[in-house]
Scaffold this motif. Sequence first.
Motif, short mmCIF file in Angstrom:
data_model
loop_
_atom_site.label_atom_id
_atom_site.label_comp_id
_atom_site.label_asym_id
_atom_site.label_seq_id
_atom_site.Cartn_x
_atom_site.Cartn_y
_atom_site.Cartn_z
N UNK A 49 0.93 -1.07 -0.08
CA UNK A 49 0.03 -0.04 -0.16
C UNK A 49 0.91 1.15 0.17
N UNK A 50 0.77 2.20 -0.87
CA UNK A 50 1.36 3.35 -0.87
C UNK A 50 0.58 4.55 -0.23
N UNK A 51 1.26 5.17 0.81
CA UNK A 51 0.61 6.35 1.41
C UNK A 51 1.24 7.70 0.97
N UNK A 52 0.38 8.76 0.72
CA UNK A 52 0.84 9.90 0.31
C UNK A 52 0.25 10.93 1.11
N UNK A 53 1.08 11.53 2.34
CA UNK A 53 0.32 12.48 2.98
C UNK A 53 1.04 13.81 2.74
N UNK A 54 1.55 14.18 1.72
CA UNK A 54 2.17 15.36 1.43
C UNK A 54 1.08 16.58 1.19
N UNK A 55 -0.17 16.14 1.02
CA UNK A 55 -1.26 17.11 0.95
C UNK A 55 -2.02 17.48 1.93
N UNK A 56 -3.38 17.84 1.55
CA UNK A 56 -4.19 18.03 2.69
C UNK A 56 -4.57 16.81 3.68
N UNK A 57 -4.68 15.74 3.01
CA UNK A 57 -5.17 14.53 3.58
C UNK A 57 -4.35 13.38 3.11
N UNK A 58 -4.10 12.18 3.89
CA UNK A 58 -3.42 10.94 3.28
C UNK A 58 -4.21 10.43 2.48
N UNK A 59 -3.44 10.04 1.30
CA UNK A 59 -4.03 9.27 0.28
C UNK A 59 -3.52 7.61 0.22
N UNK A 60 -4.20 6.78 0.34
CA UNK A 60 -3.80 5.47 0.53
C UNK A 60 -4.24 4.81 -0.90
N UNK A 61 -3.09 4.23 -1.64
CA UNK A 61 -3.24 3.46 -2.85
C UNK A 61 -2.93 2.11 -2.94
#
Lengths: 107, 413
Positions: A49-61
Motif C-alpha cells: 500500500x502506498x501512502x501519500x500524506x504530502x497534501x491536505x490528507x493522507x491518500x492510500x493507494x
Amino acid sequence: MRYLVSVIDDKSDPGSTDRQPAISAFNERLIAEGYWVFAGGLADTDAATVVDNRGEQAVFSDGPFAESKEYLAGVWVWEAPDLDVALTLAAEASKVCDRKIEVRPFQ
Amino acid sequence: MNDADVREAVTRAHHEEWARVVAALTRRFGDLDIAEEAAAEAFATAVERWPADGVPPNPGAWLTTTANRKAIDRIRRENKRDDKHREAQMVYDDDPPEPVGAIDDDRLRLIFTCCHPALAMQTRVALTLRMVGGLTVPEIARAFLVQGTTMEQRITRAKAKIKAARIPYRMPSADDLPARVSGVLAVLFLIFNEGYLASGPDTYPVRHDLTTEAIRLTRLIRALLPQDGEVAGLLALMLLIEARHPARLSASGELVPLAEQDRGAWDAELIAEGHRLVRERLAAAAAGVAPGRYQILAAINAVHTSARDIRDTDWSQVLALYDQLVRLDPSPIIALNRAIAVAELDGPEVALAIVDRLAEALAGYHAYHATRADLLRRLGQSQQSRAAYDRAIELAGNTGETAYLTRRRDQLQ
C-alpha cells in the motif's frame, strides 16, 4: 560499511521456489561470519500500500509505488568492510536465491 | 632557464610523475578526489613557482611533498566543516596488507581500483586515463568521441561511487585476480593507444611516456600471471607496435604510415621479444587454447614486422587473422582494419565497398574517412578523396596524423 542487499525477482521469469533451505543455511553463515544485520523476505507486491500524506490528507493507494516486471522480493542489510567483500557475498547470494541481487551502500 | 625550458620541465614532470603522485596520495589519504585535486594543484603551483624559483633537483619529490601539503590543507578545511566526512575518507588508511605480495606498485593498485568491476567499462577506462594516465578530461573525451561535459560527469560519478560504495584501494585477492585482469588489459591498451596516437591540437603526436607506461604495467601483470594468454598477447602487441616507434614520425613531425616506414629503424630487440611471445601463444593455440583478441592482433603485427619490405607482407595471412578476429569481435573498427588488408589482396574497389558499409557506425571516426580517402585516391576519384581527407583532417586529434593527411590531400591531382 552497511549495504542494502536487494533480491530482485522477475514476474515474467521468476526464480525457483525451493530456495528457502539454502537461504537459511546462507543466513547462518552470514551470522557466524559477522556480516548479518537484518534479513527479510517480502510478500507479493500486490500486498503493498502506498501512502501519500504530502497534501491536505493522507491518500492510500493499493499496490506498489511502481509497477514493473522486476520487483523487490526480499532484502538483507549486511555489514562488510568494503564493496569487494559485499560483492563476493552477493555473488553467492544470487546463486543461493536463484535471483538477481542489487548491492547499495547506506549513506 | 627560460620560460620554454620551464614549461618543458613541467610537461615532463607531468608525464613522468602524475600517476606516482596520485597513487601515493590515494594510498595515504584513501580518497581519489583528494589525490587528484591535490596533484593538479601541485602541478599548478609548479607552473607558478618554477619560473621564478627554478626547477627543483627532484621534481617528483617536490610535487609529492607539495601535493601532500595541499591535501592536508583541504582535509583540515573540511575537518572543521564536517567531522563525519573526514572519518569516511580516512578509514582507508587501515587497509590490511595486500594479499598478493608479489608486486608492490602503487600505480598498479590505483589501476585495479580504477578498473573495478562495479564500474562501467567506459568509466574504468576514463578513470584510469585521468588518474593513472594523467590525461585531461577533454583529451579523454576526444579518445571516446564524446562531449567534454559528458566525460566530466562520468568521472565525477565514478569517484562518488568509489567513495559511497567503498570500493577498496588495494590489489585484488589471488582468487579475484584473473577476472579483474581482462578489464585492466582493455584499459592498458587504451592508454597505450593514447600514447601511440596522442590527441590534442597542442600535443606532441606520440606520447612515448604513455606507451612506455602501458608496457611497463603490462609487464608487471605478465610477471604476476605468466599463464594468461591475453596478457602475453597484449604485451606482444604493444611491443611490436612500439618497435616501429623510431620510424613512425618524420623529422617534420608527420606520422609515417606503415608502408613508407624505414624498416631498418625498427627496434629489433622489441620485435624479437614480441615474436617470442607470439610464438609462445601460437604453440598454445596449436595445443587447443583458443586465442583471444590481443593474441590475434599481436599475430597480425608479427606478420607485418616479419616483412623486411612492405612488398614482402603476407597479406593473405593478415586477412586470415582478421577473419578470425571478426568472428571474435564483430566491431566496425575491426572490419575497417580488415578492409585495408582486403585492398592489398583484392584491390581498392572491393575494399571501398566494405568500408562504405561502415559509414553509419564510423561517421565520427577519423580513420574511417582517412581509409576511404586513401582508397578513393588509389581509384583516381580525386574529388571524393579530397572531401574524405577534409573530413578526416577535421576529426583527427593527432597533430602528426593531421600533417600527414594534409600533405596527402594537397598532393591530389
